[in-house]
Design an enzyme around this catalytic site. Sequence first.
Site, PDB file in Angstrom:
ATOM      1  N   ARG A 162       0.854  -1.192   0.000  1.00  9.18           N
ATOM      2  CA  ARG A 162       0.000   0.000   0.000  1.00  9.18           C
ATOM      3  C   ARG A 162       0.883   1.233   0.000  1.00  9.18           C
ATOM      4  O   ARG A 162       1.964   1.229   0.600  1.00  9.18           O
ATOM      5  CB  ARG A 162      -0.870   0.066   1.263  1.00  9.18           C
ATOM      6  CG  ARG A 162      -2.167  -0.695   1.187  1.00  9.18           C
ATOM      7  CD  ARG A 162      -3.169  -0.047   0.224  1.00  9.18           C
ATOM      8  NE  ARG A 162      -4.408  -0.792   0.153  1.00  9.18           N
ATOM      9  CZ  ARG A 162      -4.634  -1.855  -0.620  1.00  9.18           C
ATOM     10  NH1 ARG A 162      -3.701  -2.311  -1.432  1.00  9.18           N
ATOM     11  NH2 ARG A 162      -5.805  -2.451  -0.616  1.00  9.18           N
ATOM     12  N   GLU A 188      -2.134   7.961  -4.050  1.00  9.75           N
ATOM     13  CA  GLU A 188      -2.435   7.560  -5.432  1.00  9.75           C
ATOM     14  C   GLU A 188      -3.894   7.874  -5.783  1.00  9.75           C
ATOM     15  O   GLU A 188      -4.749   7.866  -4.888  1.00  9.75           O
ATOM     16  CB  GLU A 188      -2.136   6.050  -5.631  1.00  9.75           C
ATOM     17  CG  GLU A 188      -2.998   5.123  -4.807  1.00  9.75           C
ATOM     18  CD  GLU A 188      -2.575   3.652  -4.959  1.00  9.75           C
ATOM     19  OE1 GLU A 188      -1.384   3.329  -4.812  1.00  9.75           O
ATOM     20  OE2 GLU A 188      -3.489   2.835  -5.219  1.00  9.75           O
ATOM     21  N   HIS A 238      -0.900   0.354  -9.598  1.00  9.46           N
ATOM     22  CA  HIS A 238      -1.668  -0.500  -8.681  1.00  9.46           C
ATOM     23  C   HIS A 238      -2.389  -1.621  -9.447  1.00  9.46           C
ATOM     24  O   HIS A 238      -3.619  -1.699  -9.452  1.00  9.46           O
ATOM     25  CB  HIS A 238      -2.669   0.349  -7.881  1.00  9.46           C
ATOM     26  CG  HIS A 238      -3.100  -0.309  -6.604  1.00  9.46           C
ATOM     27  ND1 HIS A 238      -3.418   0.383  -5.462  1.00  9.46           N
ATOM     28  CD2 HIS A 238      -3.274  -1.625  -6.287  1.00  9.46           C
ATOM     29  CE1 HIS A 238      -3.774  -0.461  -4.506  1.00  9.46           C
ATOM     30  NE2 HIS A 238      -3.685  -1.681  -4.984  1.00  9.46           N
TER      31      HIS A 238
HETATM   32  C1  GLV Z   1      -5.284  -4.563  -3.856  1.00 12.92           C
HETATM   33  O1  GLV Z   1      -4.484  -3.726  -3.583  1.00 12.92           O
HETATM   34  C2  GLV Z   1      -5.984  -5.328  -2.866  1.00 12.92           C
HETATM   35  O2  GLV Z   1      -5.875  -5.022  -1.676  1.00 12.92           O
HETATM   36  O3  GLV Z   1      -6.673  -6.273  -3.251  1.00 12.92           O
END
Ligand code: GLV
Length: 329
Positions: free
Chosen positions: A241, A270, A288
């Site tokens: 994250r 982000e 991401h």
């Molecule tokens: C993506 O970042 C998730 O947490 O599934």
Amino acid sequence: MSSRPAILIARNIFPEVVDKLRQHFEVDTNEADAPLTPAQLAERLQGKVGVLTTGSERVDAALLAACPQLKVVANIAVGYNNFDLPAITAAGVLASNTPDVLTETTADFGFALLMATARRLTESEHFLRAGQWNRWALDMFAGAEVNGSTLGILGMGRIGQAIARRGALGFNMNVIYHNRSRLNAATEAECKARYVDKAELLKSADHLILVLPYSAESHHAIGAAEIAQMKPTATLINIARGGIVDDAALAVALREKRIAAAGLDVFEGEPQVHPDLLTVPNIVLTPHIASATIATRKAMAHLAADNVIAFLTEGKTVTPLNPEVIGQG
Ligand code: GLV
């Protein structure tokens, strides 16, 4: 007017999942896929008992107070730092996430990002595309060895363990990890991973990959002080994250070559990206996408839908985050 319960799908998802939900509910969708502001989300949730969210939608006490009829919030993600879970539980609302279905896919991507970073994949591609390749050289884009090197994993949940297996079994890496709690001996042996303290992890890893959940405790778990403890030849990979790495400090460290390179799939704030990260060459940046294969994203959406259907039609859940609310209300 229909008497079926109404739900919202906060972002655009696969039509087959919408159809499945429509068999049970009146479904409001966001086909334009524009992220909803907190006020828009609260407005769209009026009269709705369930919502499928993504990391872009925050579910907190303010939203819950504005939507007292809400019964279930299903995140299409394994991470749920967009949820204020204590507030959701206090409101008697069931929360769910999407574990397991994305583990292997996300681990694949973590490894792809590690290899791209260590072997300078995007930097060399940019060079080629810019027409700068006019002769071969022995040390051209020479990167860091992956096979046989030391892989450090910070956060050893399901995805961390899947990355450990790839490193140990596929690339003959010496795998070390640090986690809030140590794995049992059988799991350590199966992953061929050795538990070390955080200082040892930072000091010994040739490649350090972050796979821990975001929380106040993990905020800036990797900042200037931690980067200073890493090898100058090391690579740092964040697929966890934004906010776990201090992105501003990382940009300085990369520019000053205090570590060799970084690969980031997640960013503080982000989709904004710290401008200094965009100007350093020794970095691989992706938006991401660690769980982004069609099959896995469909599995995640189906699992979120299954949580909503199971809870609203039978009072059951599939992957609840706060099972203690079942039976309440
Ligand atoms: C993506 O970042 C998730 O947490 O599934």
